[in-house]
Scaffold this motif. Sequence first.
Motif, PDB file in Angstrom:
ATOM      1  N   VAL A  72       3.450   9.020  39.252  1.00  0.00           N
ATOM      2  CA  VAL A  72       3.208   9.458  37.882  1.00  0.00           C
ATOM      3  C   VAL A  72       2.026   8.683  37.290  1.00  0.00           C
ATOM      4  CG1 VAL A  72       4.197   9.583  35.575  1.00  0.00           C
ATOM      5  CG2 VAL A  72       5.609  10.123  37.558  1.00  0.00           C
ATOM      6  N   ALA A  73       1.952   7.405  37.634  1.00  0.00           N
ATOM      7  CA  ALA A  73       0.866   6.569  37.115  1.00  0.00           C
ATOM      8  C   ALA A  73      -0.497   7.159  37.471  1.00  0.00           C
ATOM      9  CB  ALA A  73       0.993   5.161  37.662  1.00  0.00           C
ATOM     10  N   THR A  74      -0.601   7.613  38.690  1.00  0.00           N
ATOM     11  CA  THR A  74      -1.867   8.203  39.134  1.00  0.00           C
ATOM     12  C   THR A  74      -2.195   9.454  38.329  1.00  0.00           C
ATOM     13  OG1 THR A  74      -1.442   7.364  41.336  1.00  0.00           O
ATOM     14  CG2 THR A  74      -3.080   9.110  41.133  1.00  0.00           C
ATOM     15  N   ILE A  75      -1.170  10.269  38.106  1.00  0.00           N
ATOM     16  CA  ILE A  75      -1.376  11.473  37.289  1.00  0.00           C
ATOM     17  C   ILE A  75      -1.906  11.106  35.914  1.00  0.00           C
ATOM     18  CG2 ILE A  75      -0.218  13.419  36.165  1.00  0.00           C
ATOM     19  CD1 ILE A  75      -0.493  13.793  39.139  1.00  0.00           C
ATOM     20  N   ARG A  76      -1.312  10.065  35.353  1.00  0.00           N
ATOM     21  CA  ARG A  76      -1.759   9.636  34.023  1.00  0.00           C
ATOM     22  C   ARG A  76      -3.237   9.239  34.063  1.00  0.00           C
ATOM     23  NH1 ARG A  76       3.808  10.213  32.242  1.00  0.00           N
ATOM     24  NH2 ARG A  76       4.780   8.170  32.039  1.00  0.00           N
ATOM     25  N   LEU A  77      -3.568   8.438  35.063  1.00  0.00           N
ATOM     26  CA  LEU A  77      -4.961   8.000  35.198  1.00  0.00           C
ATOM     27  C   LEU A  77      -5.875   9.225  35.348  1.00  0.00           C
ATOM     28  CD1 LEU A  77      -4.652   4.863  37.488  1.00  0.00           C
ATOM     29  CD2 LEU A  77      -5.285   4.946  35.082  1.00  0.00           C
ATOM     30  N   ASP A  78      -5.437  10.150  36.167  1.00  0.00           N
ATOM     31  CA  ASP A  78      -6.251  11.349  36.372  1.00  0.00           C
ATOM     32  C   ASP A  78      -6.428  12.113  35.063  1.00  0.00           C
ATOM     33  OD1 ASP A  78      -6.505  10.724  38.989  1.00  0.00           O
ATOM     34  OD2 ASP A  78      -5.148  12.267  39.760  1.00  0.00           O
TER      35      ASP A  78
END
Lengths: 189, 189
Positions: free
Chosen positions: B35-41
Amino acid sequence: MAANRNARRKQLQNLLAEDPFLTDQQLAELLEVSVATIRLDRMALSIPELRERTKTIASKNYSKLKALEGTEVIGEIIDLELGKFAISILSVQDDMVFERTQILRGHHLFAQANSLAVALVNANVALTAKANVRYYIPVKNGDRVIAKAALVSEKGSRSEIIVESKVNQEMVFRGEFTVVALEKESDSN
Amino acid sequence: MAANRNARRKQLQNLLAEDPFLTDQQLAELLEVSVATIRLDRMALSIPELRERTKTIASKNYSKLKALEGTEVIGEIIDLELGKFAISILSVQDDMVFERTQILRGHHLFAQANSLAVALVNANVALTAKANVRYYIPVKNGDRVIAKAALVSEKGSRSEIIVESKVNQEMVFRGEFTVVALEKESDSN
DNA sequence: CTCCTATTAAGACCAGGTGATAACCTATTG
DNA sequence: CAATAGGTTATCACCTGGTCTTAATAGGAG
């Protein structure tokens, strides 16, 4: 006392009908009661929370707008032979009719026919140049309109197309369209 | 490595274009990252959170649907004298044009003119019976179309109305409408 | 091996709610 | 007058789907 409450609940409904994006907090301030009361009122009236309301409006209208205005063709194409004929179906919805009479606004029949005529033309870009249309019988909410378009002549870039729209086998609309192709079907990148 | 990331971000955009109602959680599962990566994206692509997206769609379409399909008149009436003349303005939006060419779909001009003609008639209920329309110049995204409708004759319940639509003083559309009054202006309850 | 980039995880916080429980007026009624 | 009932309010714990920050970890490239 209960009269007070019922009046407030009516007001609440009116407020939300006008602006469905009000939070309980805002409603509480507008109606000069506590947030708790607003919650109880919403429960009693089975009005969902702001986020649910927002979501509903968004998804309802998302599909509707996509289907209604976002596409190249108004109505659903069920048969098409480029340069020959095309058939589409339009289901008449609440928001397409006059509120008073529940009769379909004329421009929807035009839109269905016009977009079908444009789709029929064997060109990448085609625009309507002229149209003569006639409305025979009022179409009502819930009706399914079947439009049949046929190419009757083609001179250079100008195509003559006749569209006949029927509800229950009865002709409700007829239009002659002149469509001009701006870009011939050559490179369809 | 960065190629991986860019590919994922493209995918993310595509996913959201198809369905803007996906949570970060769902996106994470679909793209098989955290999820963290999605947020960053999302941050990198400046895509707002689900609720913001939902809200935007809801309010944008709320007003749009109300303004576009829900009202009696397409475009904004700026002057009207019943039975004499009427003027309306239509601002051409993204969703009214052909994607390829950014040219206004013909039925919008028809809708503006037709609804203006119907509004002009001094009757409670009026329907279009016939229309002859001509398109002179393509109208483009962003243009403001000014339609002027004038009653030219009235025989019994049938009214002949001519509508001329202009963009920057240039005539882009002209239509002759025959409108039939079903219910004369008598009891307007 | 070390540095760098991308990814992930962890913790505190937020809005706008739900649901339950308890306290509080006020108006009537026995 | 006190008791009771109806409507309103306050408080607390919890939920979702995020925010923002900081820190730890994995996997090459030099």
